[in-house]
Write a protein that holds these residues in place. Structure first.
Motif, mmCIF file in Angstrom:
data_model
loop_
_atom_site.group_PDB
_atom_site.id
_atom_site.type_symbol
_atom_site.label_atom_id
_atom_site.label_comp_id
_atom_site.label_asym_id
_atom_site.label_seq_id
_atom_site.Cartn_x
_atom_site.Cartn_y
_atom_site.Cartn_z
ATOM 1 N N UNK B 302 0.861 -1.181 0.000
ATOM 2 C CA UNK B 302 0.000 0.000 0.000
ATOM 3 C C UNK B 302 0.895 1.227 0.000
ATOM 4 N N UNK B 303 0.589 2.238 -0.831
ATOM 5 C CA UNK B 303 1.433 3.444 -0.792
ATOM 6 C C UNK B 303 1.392 4.077 0.592
ATOM 7 N N UNK B 304 2.454 4.793 0.943
ATOM 8 C CA UNK B 304 2.498 5.490 2.222
ATOM 9 C C UNK B 304 1.300 6.416 2.344
ATOM 10 N N UNK B 305 0.618 6.323 3.489
ATOM 11 C CA UNK B 305 -0.522 7.208 3.728
ATOM 12 C C UNK B 305 0.025 8.599 4.083
ATOM 13 N N UNK B 306 -0.479 9.616 3.415
ATOM 14 C CA UNK B 306 -0.101 10.982 3.781
ATOM 15 C C UNK B 306 1.311 11.361 3.388
ATOM 16 N N UNK B 307 1.678 11.096 2.116
ATOM 17 C CA UNK B 307 3.025 11.443 1.639
ATOM 18 C C UNK B 307 3.361 12.896 1.937
ATOM 19 N N UNK B 308 2.488 13.818 1.537
ATOM 20 C CA UNK B 308 2.808 15.242 1.699
ATOM 21 C C UNK B 308 2.935 15.600 3.172
ATOM 22 N N UNK B 309 2.034 15.047 3.989
ATOM 23 C CA UNK B 309 2.074 15.340 5.417
ATOM 24 C C UNK B 309 3.382 14.848 6.020
ATOM 25 N N UNK B 310 3.831 13.661 5.602
ATOM 26 C CA UNK B 310 5.074 13.125 6.154
ATOM 27 C C UNK B 310 6.259 13.962 5.685
ATOM 28 N N UNK B 311 6.264 14.334 4.397
ATOM 29 C CA UNK B 311 7.363 15.154 3.876
ATOM 30 C C UNK B 311 7.417 16.489 4.621
ATOM 31 N N UNK B 312 6.268 17.124 4.790
ATOM 32 C CA UNK B 312 6.244 18.415 5.466
ATOM 33 C C UNK B 312 6.603 18.283 6.941
ATOM 34 N N UNK B 313 6.109 17.216 7.578
ATOM 35 C CA UNK B 313 6.413 17.072 9.007
ATOM 36 C C UNK B 313 7.901 16.783 9.205
ATOM 37 N N UNK B 314 8.526 16.124 8.220
ATOM 38 C CA UNK B 314 9.973 15.914 8.297
ATOM 39 C C UNK B 314 10.680 17.254 8.405
ATOM 40 N N UNK B 315 10.293 18.173 7.522
ATOM 41 C CA UNK B 315 10.958 19.477 7.537
ATOM 42 C C UNK B 315 10.554 20.290 8.750
ATOM 43 N N UNK B 316 9.294 20.169 9.171
ATOM 44 C CA UNK B 316 8.847 20.925 10.342
ATOM 45 C C UNK B 316 9.601 20.471 11.586
ATOM 46 N N UNK B 317 9.833 19.157 11.698
ATOM 47 C CA UNK B 317 10.595 18.639 12.837
ATOM 48 C C UNK B 317 11.952 19.310 12.896
#
Lengths: 199, 662
Positions: B302-317
């Motif tokens: 299954x593709x990763x759920x919430x690709x954009x959210x994970x990418x953005x949260x990576x940078x936000x962290x």
């Protein structure tokens, strides 16, 4: 296939100006070097804000010679810019002359700065201000020396006929580094020479 | 090719990149292999710039450091297994825990991730190498030499001994007279060079060398993680390099930065160290979280759920990570306002981390998980991340931190974070990509054993440390009295650490067994979605015979999921074979922008790295002439490296130079 992407346009090959990897690389290098100077100046402000010593020890700094020297360094940046413009127009003689001039101005800056150092009544280990002053200007001096060597090498390459209006990425990249070294001096100069008048 | 041939035909300054296909065995494919092959023998080994070779070197070297740091830990656990032990003297214990920290944090945890990223990035991005192949080789050599440098005083019993964060005044010249701290200070500046150039390479590689069509929203999460870490390194590493350099100046030239008697401030050290140190924590976990975000979906089908959210949260962290450093300094007497602000940021950082955790859980929930070894490591990681994250939120609260500071609770927390979020994904990542690296599958039976032994050993070893901390056991003590009530828990912890080590041992045995006897792997044994699985296992030297054209986030899953971008083209694309070449694309949309000429193999990176390291040796041993000579040698190596080359079209080709002057 995504139709929106044009695949059959002619593309430049190799190190072409701001498309070259080196341009991007030196931008990133400047980011990290700028951080280094930020941390240096942070250390200065952090220690200066808490000191109980006489700051700077010799009283307010004399501005004339350092001010002229700042102008010399900035003029050198303008010369590098002019050298690049002449290359774009394939005016090889002029571009060499501007680069040589930029190089000489860089050397004059170093000489004047060394003279400034020798006039100080204190050294790196004499007091806290001396540690900061010589470390910060020393870091900058190191960058200027590297830059002066780069300018000399670029001059050599231009005179060997390596570049013309189509390929001169090395000059753009080396020039950008030199502009950075000059701009950073403005921050160092403001911190060490101008701000004591305000504070 | 001779120069004469070049002069007549000559490389042109612009051309339309030729499209085509180059199946294995075709003339075009053989020509590519010839172009990208390194010289056999030691010459090739010293001069290669192949990102795959460098990536494996990074992985192996970092893993050796992991084992060294692990053995140091086991010796300490023997010492602490029972009260009043005399296996180690206090000074030996100090050196061991310091070297354990330095080794794990600086010589293992980032370099191992750089290994993955070096190997995988060009393959994931559809390129033939990193943006700066020679710089890549250089960063590896400097890392290796810095590692050796940091260990050079260990056999003499003079290793760094002030803890990995090396607080002044204890690390100053007054209290620490030997070479111990000088080795650490100079070694860290040297290692910082490697980290910085490596980071710059990742950043430029991402923005310049993605395959056409791989717009910024289509790159794998590992790439996001490593990019974020690289950007952070560019801004954070100068802080620690400067701190160590100023300390070295204080110790060697008598400056006063940290010298309290003359107006210096020891807290300046703590600020500079942690302004780097906390972003570094995210530097060593975000790429590892990226490994999970990319590999876990493969096993969940299954593709990763919430690709954009994970990418953005990576940078936000990471962004928040630059504003939390003072939570390492809560107990230093800073004003309450500062404590409140940094405590609040530290609590807020759990939100982006939580986004990633829920994305992984949702991916497992919505998918059909395949319970193999790699999946177990990733799922285990999610649990450990949750525990480590929770104890992190606890210590972010100022009043509780004042209680827990400098106790074993902190030791437990940081090991849950660093082993849980780094070692488990790394070992899982090896199980996942081993077939790609070596063309063989890893043994599943041994794999499951290694996971369960490691997982049980880890929790048995580190969970009780929380209790020890709550019972008041301070960290960094070399022994304790029997009546303190810590004896049983310490014994359990020591047993757990040896079980964990046994799990690592099973993993290593599996590596060697699988290298020799593993069943051959196909190009895509896991039926994974990303580009690295489109090339044979192991990949050919040139990576992609044709540069693929990418139309979605999951180029190999386009048959079953429609992302609306059309179909990627993997067999038909840019050939680019007039010398070593790859395509340069625009930073965001990945539209073809330039044909990049890639450098040949070169000795310059090795020698620059070597002279650079010797320069630091000269500084350490106070040999000014030798140091000056090495500076000169570095300059010569750099000049050779940077000299504009016709083959790379860094200068005007000879054949039409006259025209330019006319």
């Amino acid at each position: 296939m995504a139709e929106t992407i044009p695949l059959d346009r002619p593309l430049p090959v190799g190190s072409e100006g701001r498309r070259s990897g080196g341009w991007w690389g030196v931008l990133a290098l400047i980011a990290t070097e700028a951080s280094l100077f930020t941390y240096l100046l942070f250390s200065y402000f952090y220690l200066a804000s808490q000191t109980e010593q006489h700051w700077p020890p010799e009283g307010l700094p004399e501005l004339l010679v350092p001010g002229v020297n700042t102008a010399i360094l900035l003029t050198s940046s303008v010369c590098v810019w002019a050298c690049e413009r002449c290359l774009q127009r394939s005016m090889m003689g002029w571009s060499m002359a501007w680069m040589a001039f930029a190089h000489i101005l860089g050397i004059i800056f170093v000489a004047v700065q060394l003279n400034e150092w020798s006039k100080k009544a204190y050294g790196m280990a004499s007091n806290l201000y001396g540690s900061l002053y010589f470390t910060i200007t020393g870091f900058h001096m190191l960058h200027v020396i590297v830059g002066v060597v780069i300018l000399l090498v670029l001059l050599l390459w231009i005179s060997l006929g390596y570049f013309d209006h189509r390929r001169y990425a090395a000059v753009t990249i080396g020039g950008l580094y030199w502009h950075f070294v000059d701009v950073v001096w403005l921050f160092v100069f403001t911190t060490l020479y101008l701000l004591p008048y305000v504070g | 090719m001779t120069d004469a041939a070049k002069n007549t035909s000559g490389p042109s300054l612009t051309r339309v990149p030729e499209m085509g296909s180059a199946p294995i065995g075709s003339a075009a494919e053989r020509r590519l292999a010839e172009l990208w092959e390194s010289t056999p023998g030691w010459r090739g080994r010293l001069s290669t710039v192949d990102h795959k070779v460098i990536g494996i070197r990074y992985l192996v070297t970092a893993f050796i450091f992991l084992l060294m740091g692990g053995v140091e830990a086991l010796i300490m656990r023997l010492q602490l297994a029972r009260p009043d032990q005399t296996l180690l003297t206090p000074e030996q214990y100090n050196q061991l825990f310091t070297m354990h920290g330095i080794t794990m944090i600086f010589l293992y945890s980032l370099p191992v991730l750089s290994g993955f990223s070096n190997y995988l990035w060009p393959l994931m991005l559809g390129s033939r190498d990193m943006a700066f192949p020679r710089l890549n080789a250089f960063s590896y050599w400097v890392f290796l030499f810095a590692g050796i440098f940091l260990y050079c005083s260990f056999p003499l019993g003079q290793a760094p001994n002030a803890g990995w964060f090396n607080y002044v005044p204890f690390s100053g010249a007054e209290y620490n007279t030997g070479p111990n701290i000088d080795v650490y200070a100079l070694g860290m500046v040297l290692l910082g060079i490697s980290t910085t150039v490596g980071a710059i390479n990742f950043i430029v590689t991402l923005f310049r060398t993605r395959a056409p069509g791989m717009s910024i929203g289509r790159v794998p999460i590992l790439v996001w993680g490593t990019l974020t870490a690289a950007v952070a390194n560019v801004f954070a590493v100068p802080s620690v390099s400067l701190a160590f350099f100023l300390l070295w100046l204080d110790r060697q030239t008598g400056t006063h930065f940290f010298d309290t008697l003359n107006g210096g401030k020891p807290l300046l050290w703590q600020h500079l160290f942690w302004m780097f140190g906390h972003p570094w924590v995210y530097v060593v976990v975000l790429p590892a979280m990226g490994i999970v975000s990319d590999a876990l979906p493969t096993f969940c089908r299954h593709p990763l759920v919430g690709y954009s959210a994970v990418a953005l949260s990576t940078m936000a962290t990471m962004l928040l990570g630059f504003g939390v450093w003072i939570h390492h300094m809560f107990a230093t007497g800073l004003p309450p306002l500062a404590l409140s602000f940094f405590g609040a940021t530290s609590l807020v950082i759990s939100i982006p981390s939580g986004v990633a955790v829920f994305a992984w859980i949702a991916t497992i929930w919505l998918g059909r998980p395949v319970f193999n070894t790699a999946f177990l490591f990733f799922a285990g990681f999610v649990i450990l991340f949750a525990i480590g994250g929770f104890s992190g939120v606890m210590t972010a609260a100022v009043p509780l931190d004042l209680q827990l500071n400098e106790t074993y609770f902190i030791v437990a927390h940081l090991h849950y974070v660093l082993l849980g979020i780094n070692v488990f994904p790394v070992v899982g990542g090896i199980y996942y990509w081993f077939p790609k690296f070596f063309g063989r599958m890893m043994n599943e039976t041994l794999g499951k054993w290694s996971f369960w032994v490691m997982f049980v050993g880890f929790n048995l070893g580190f969970f009780p440390m929380h209790l020890l901390g709550l019972l008041g056991m301070p960290r960094r003590i070399y022994t304790y009295a029997p009546h303190m009530g810590w004896s049983t828990t310490n014994m359990i912890t020591s047993i757990g650490s040896f079980i964990f080590a046994a799990g690592i041992l099973i993993f290593i045995v599996n590596l060697f067994v699988s290298l020799r006897r593993g069943s051959p792997a196909t190009a895509n044994p896991w039926d994974a979605p990303t580009l690295e699985w489109a090339v044979p296992s192991p990949p050919p030297v040139y990576n992609f015979a044709v540069i693929p054209l990418v139309a979605s986030r999951h180029p190999l899953w386009e048959d079953r999921i429609d992302e609306g971008g059309g179909r990627s083209s993997l067999d038909h694309g840019y050939l680019l074979m007039e010398g070593r070449e790859t395509i340069g694309t625009t930073a965001l949309d990945a539209i073809p922008d330039v044909i990049l000429k890639m450098p040949e193999d070169s000795y310059a990176p090795f020698f620059l790295g070597l002279f650079n390291a010797l320069l630091f040796v000269g500084m350490l041993l106070h040999w000014p002439d030798f140091t000056a000579l090495m500076v000169l040698a570095c300059c010569v190596s750099l000049a050779v490296w940077m000299w504009p080359r016709k083959a790379l079209l860094q200068r005007v080709p000879d054949y039409d130079k006259g025209a330019a002057h006319g």
